[in-house]
Design a protein around this motif. Structure first.
Motif, PDB file in Angstrom:
ATOM      1  N   VAL A  79      -3.017  16.091 -18.417  1.00 32.44           N
ATOM      2  CA  VAL A  79      -4.065  16.705 -17.614  1.00 32.44           C
ATOM      3  C   VAL A  79      -5.455  16.161 -17.922  1.00 32.44           C
ATOM      4  O   VAL A  79      -6.403  16.396 -17.193  1.00 32.44           O
ATOM      5  CB  VAL A  79      -4.046  18.243 -17.790  1.00 32.44           C
ATOM      6  CG1 VAL A  79      -4.697  18.640 -19.109  1.00 32.44           C
ATOM      7  CG2 VAL A  79      -4.697  18.939 -16.603  1.00 32.44           C
ATOM      8  N   GLY A  80      -5.579  15.407 -19.010  1.00 34.50           N
ATOM      9  CA  GLY A  80      -6.876  14.844 -19.377  1.00 34.50           C
ATOM     10  C   GLY A  80      -6.715  13.448 -19.944  1.00 34.50           C
ATOM     11  O   GLY A  80      -5.633  12.854 -19.879  1.00 34.50           O
TER      12      GLY A  80
ATOM     13  N   ALA B 183      -5.447  13.741 -26.064  1.00 33.39           N
ATOM     14  CA  ALA B 183      -4.315  14.642 -25.828  1.00 33.39           C
ATOM     15  C   ALA B 183      -3.977  15.454 -27.067  1.00 33.39           C
ATOM     16  O   ALA B 183      -3.681  16.650 -26.982  1.00 33.39           O
ATOM     17  CB  ALA B 183      -3.105  13.836 -25.368  1.00 33.39           C
ATOM     18  N   ALA B 184      -4.000  14.816 -28.250  1.00 28.99           N
ATOM     19  CA  ALA B 184      -3.678  15.541 -29.482  1.00 28.99           C
ATOM     20  C   ALA B 184      -4.684  16.654 -29.749  1.00 28.99           C
ATOM     21  O   ALA B 184      -4.334  17.702 -30.296  1.00 28.99           O
ATOM     22  CB  ALA B 184      -3.636  14.574 -30.668  1.00 28.99           C
ATOM     23  N   MET B 185      -5.933  16.427 -29.361  1.00 30.32           N
ATOM     24  CA  MET B 185      -6.948  17.480 -29.508  1.00 30.32           C
ATOM     25  C   MET B 185      -6.608  18.675 -28.627  1.00 30.32           C
ATOM     26  O   MET B 185      -6.696  19.827 -29.046  1.00 30.32           O
ATOM     27  CB  MET B 185      -8.325  16.912 -29.161  1.00 30.32           C
ATOM     28  CG  MET B 185      -9.468  17.930 -29.229  1.00 30.32           C
ATOM     29  SD  MET B 185      -9.755  18.801 -27.665  1.00 30.32           S
ATOM     30  CE  MET B 185     -10.471  17.467 -26.698  1.00 30.32           C
TER      31      MET B 185
ATOM     32  N   GLU C 245      -0.421  18.940  -9.745  1.00 29.54           N
ATOM     33  CA  GLU C 245       0.712  18.231 -10.321  1.00 29.54           C
ATOM     34  C   GLU C 245       0.198  16.984 -11.036  1.00 29.54           C
ATOM     35  O   GLU C 245      -0.824  16.410 -10.655  1.00 29.54           O
ATOM     36  CB  GLU C 245       1.716  17.845  -9.232  1.00 29.54           C
ATOM     37  CG  GLU C 245       2.556  19.005  -8.724  1.00 29.54           C
ATOM     38  CD  GLU C 245       3.522  19.550  -9.769  1.00 29.54           C
ATOM     39  OE1 GLU C 245       3.796  18.836 -10.743  1.00 29.54           O
ATOM     40  OE2 GLU C 245       3.981  20.695  -9.607  1.00 29.54           O
ATOM     41  N   ILE C 246       0.918  16.556 -12.063  1.00 25.00           N
ATOM     42  CA  ILE C 246       0.518  15.351 -12.781  1.00 25.00           C
ATOM     43  C   ILE C 246       1.265  14.158 -12.218  1.00 25.00           C
ATOM     44  O   ILE C 246       2.412  14.259 -11.790  1.00 25.00           O
ATOM     45  CB  ILE C 246       0.764  15.477 -14.301  1.00 25.00           C
ATOM     46  CG1 ILE C 246       2.241  15.738 -14.609  1.00 25.00           C
ATOM     47  CG2 ILE C 246      -0.086  16.574 -14.895  1.00 25.00           C
ATOM     48  CD1 ILE C 246       2.551  15.768 -16.085  1.00 25.00           C
ATOM     49  N   ASP C 247       0.587  13.010 -12.203  1.00 24.74           N
ATOM     50  CA  ASP C 247       1.179  11.784 -11.684  1.00 24.74           C
ATOM     51  C   ASP C 247       1.873  11.072 -12.832  1.00 24.74           C
ATOM     52  O   ASP C 247       1.235  10.395 -13.627  1.00 24.74           O
ATOM     53  CB  ASP C 247       0.099  10.887 -11.074  1.00 24.74           C
ATOM     54  CG  ASP C 247       0.678   9.621 -10.461  1.00 24.74           C
ATOM     55  OD1 ASP C 247       1.923   9.504 -10.410  1.00 24.74           O
ATOM     56  OD2 ASP C 247      -0.118   8.758 -10.053  1.00 24.74           O
ATOM     57  N   GLU C 248       3.194  11.225 -12.905  1.00 26.33           N
ATOM     58  CA  GLU C 248       3.923  10.662 -14.044  1.00 26.33           C
ATOM     59  C   GLU C 248       4.461   9.265 -13.772  1.00 26.33           C
ATOM     60  O   GLU C 248       5.045   8.632 -14.650  1.00 26.33           O
ATOM     61  CB  GLU C 248       5.088  11.580 -14.426  1.00 26.33           C
ATOM     62  CG  GLU C 248       6.070  11.808 -13.305  1.00 26.33           C
ATOM     63  CD  GLU C 248       7.165  12.777 -13.698  1.00 26.33           C
ATOM     64  OE1 GLU C 248       8.252  12.714 -13.093  1.00 26.33           O
ATOM     65  OE2 GLU C 248       6.947  13.590 -14.598  1.00 26.33           O
TER      66      GLU C 248
END
Length: 438
Positions: A135-136, A141-143, A223-226
């Motif tokens: 999402v970011g 991402a780990a943060m 939705e996320i673009d995977e």
């Protein structure tokens, strides 16, 4: 002006998904840590042995292994937002199963409800963890997962408090010895009264979960673009992604040492005669929270996700050496760290067990983005594979107990954690970079 508006819009766009997913992580923590209260409660209610009572945990966690890949298939068909809604719906139905379980006192129905909650959580975890990753920006991402970890652990603190307030309030005589002294008819009546206290809390839970279904379904979560940037034709399945397969093994080892650090510290402390052994798990949890805060503040501003994972592996290995080689009588380390605060000090070896919580806190947040990188259309399968790694929490502690029994020493049992940290070290150095088995 247009740039400022666009930036504010983007910020608001990422804030809503994080807020909603944060609610889901709170649910993860609340339901998971509720097991610790249910086990002794059902042990008395259903007249169980210790071994039988632990099937509460078994039924819950085995669902992650059994249901992960089927849930990934559902997720692939429905998308992440609808998948989250389905998971919440499954949990709502499972919560309602506790009602006939409580009214009949049938342990098998309780276990069915536990399995159902675990199944719902499986699809929620399979959907929400990669959602937080995608999402970011990838480098932070780990943060974001660290923030979710803080929310998760706060729910874990609240769960036993809420359970005690709603179910056990006023039951000062509800213990195995007191129940055993009652006559058969009086005992049956008493247990029935206590069991019925479970009905309303689980109705509340079902209603809350149903409300969350509506929130997630109609929230407009993007939705996320995977598939972006991935040649999906070059791979035929998740097993051709070493970074994901090895990431699942890394999480298997991590969850194992996490459970060891949190669940055996009280046992170790009791054997050493530590007065406050029953509260020692909180020491590990506090250090884990500190680790999550470091992740929130430091990643990626000061350290990368790879560096955080590398540091966790090295620190964890040092903690294991500290446990097995330090004194079981001296309290010098805890005296130096927090003796000034009035918090009870503990032996050095036990302190190192607690410090394992700080050492490995960032493993889960760091592994997820590294393992999912480049999976494209196989992201859901990869997430399911990573979720299956939770089974390490059931297997590795058993190895710890076996080694402790053979060696006749709880302290030596902690050796089992060293190869776990070494594998995490391998993943930090090489495993997450592998894109082929050749």
């Amino acid at each position: 002006m247009n740039t400022a508006v666009a930036t504010q819009s983007e910020s608001r766009g990422s804030l809503l998904p994080m807020a909603i997913v944060g609610m889901l992580f709170f649910i993860f923590g609340f339901v998971t840590w509720l097991n610790g209260s249910l086990i002794p409660f059902l042990k008395i209610l259903c007249d169980l042995s210790d071994f039988q009572a632990l099937f509460v945990t078994f039924a819950f966690y085995i669902s992650y292994t059994v249901m992960a890949l089927p849930m990934a298939a559902i997720l692939r068909r429905t998308g992440y937002r609808d998948g989250m809604a389905i998971g919440l719906g499954i949990m709502a139905v499972a919560a309602l199963i506790y009602i006939p379980a409580a009214q009949t006192g049938n342990y098998a129905i309780f276990l069915l409800a536990q399995f159902g909650l675990g199944a719902g959580l499986t699809i929620l975890q399979t959907a929400s963890n990669p959602y937080v990753v995608k999402v970011g920006p990838a480098e932070s991402a780990a943060m974001r997962i660290s923030i979710m970890g803080l929310i998760n652990k706060s729910a874990g603190v609240l769960a036993p408090i809420v359970f005690t307030a709603l179910v056990l309030s006023g039951l000062t005589d509800f213990h195995a010895e007191g129940i055993a002294k009652l006559g058969e008819a009086e005992r049956a009546t008493r247990l029935s009264e206590v069991a019925n206290r479970l009905v309303m809390p689980y109705i509340y839970m079902a209603v809350m979960l149903a409300a969350l279904v509506a929130l997630v379904k109609f929230s407009g979560l993007p939705e996320i673009d995977e598939d972006a940037g991935v040649d999906s034709e070059s791979k035929s399945g998740i097993w051709q992604f070493p970074q994901a397969v090895l990431g699942a093994v890394a999480l298997f080892t991590y969850v194992g040492v996490e459970v060891i650090a949190g669940d055996t510290i009280g046992l170790y402390g009791s054997k050493l005669g530590v007065a406050n052994f029953a509260s020692l798990t909180s020491y590990t949890m506090v250090f884990m929270v500190i680790g999550y805060v470091i992740g929130v503040v430091g990643i990626p501003r000061f350290i990368s996700q790879q560096t955080a994972l590398l540091g966790s592996a090295l620190a964890g290995g040092l903690c294991v050496l500290g446990v097995v080689f330090s004194s079981e009588s001296s309290t010098a380390i805890s005296t130096a760290l927090w003796g000034w605060s009035g918090i009870p000090v503990i032996p050095d070896a036990v302190t190192f067990v607690a410090l394992m919580g700080l050492a490995h806190a960032l493993v889960w947040p760091a592994v997820w983005p590294l393992a999912l990188e480049g999976l494209g259309k196989y992201t859901a399968q990869g997430s399911a594979l990573l979720i299956m790694g939770i089974a390490g929490g059931a297997v590795i502690p058993l190895a710890f107990g076996h080694i402790s029994d053979i060696a006749g020493s709880t302290q030596l049992g902690y050796w089992v954690a060293l190869p776990c940290y070494l594998f995490i070290l391998f993943y930090a150095l090489k495993g997450h970079k592998m894109r082929s088995w050749k």
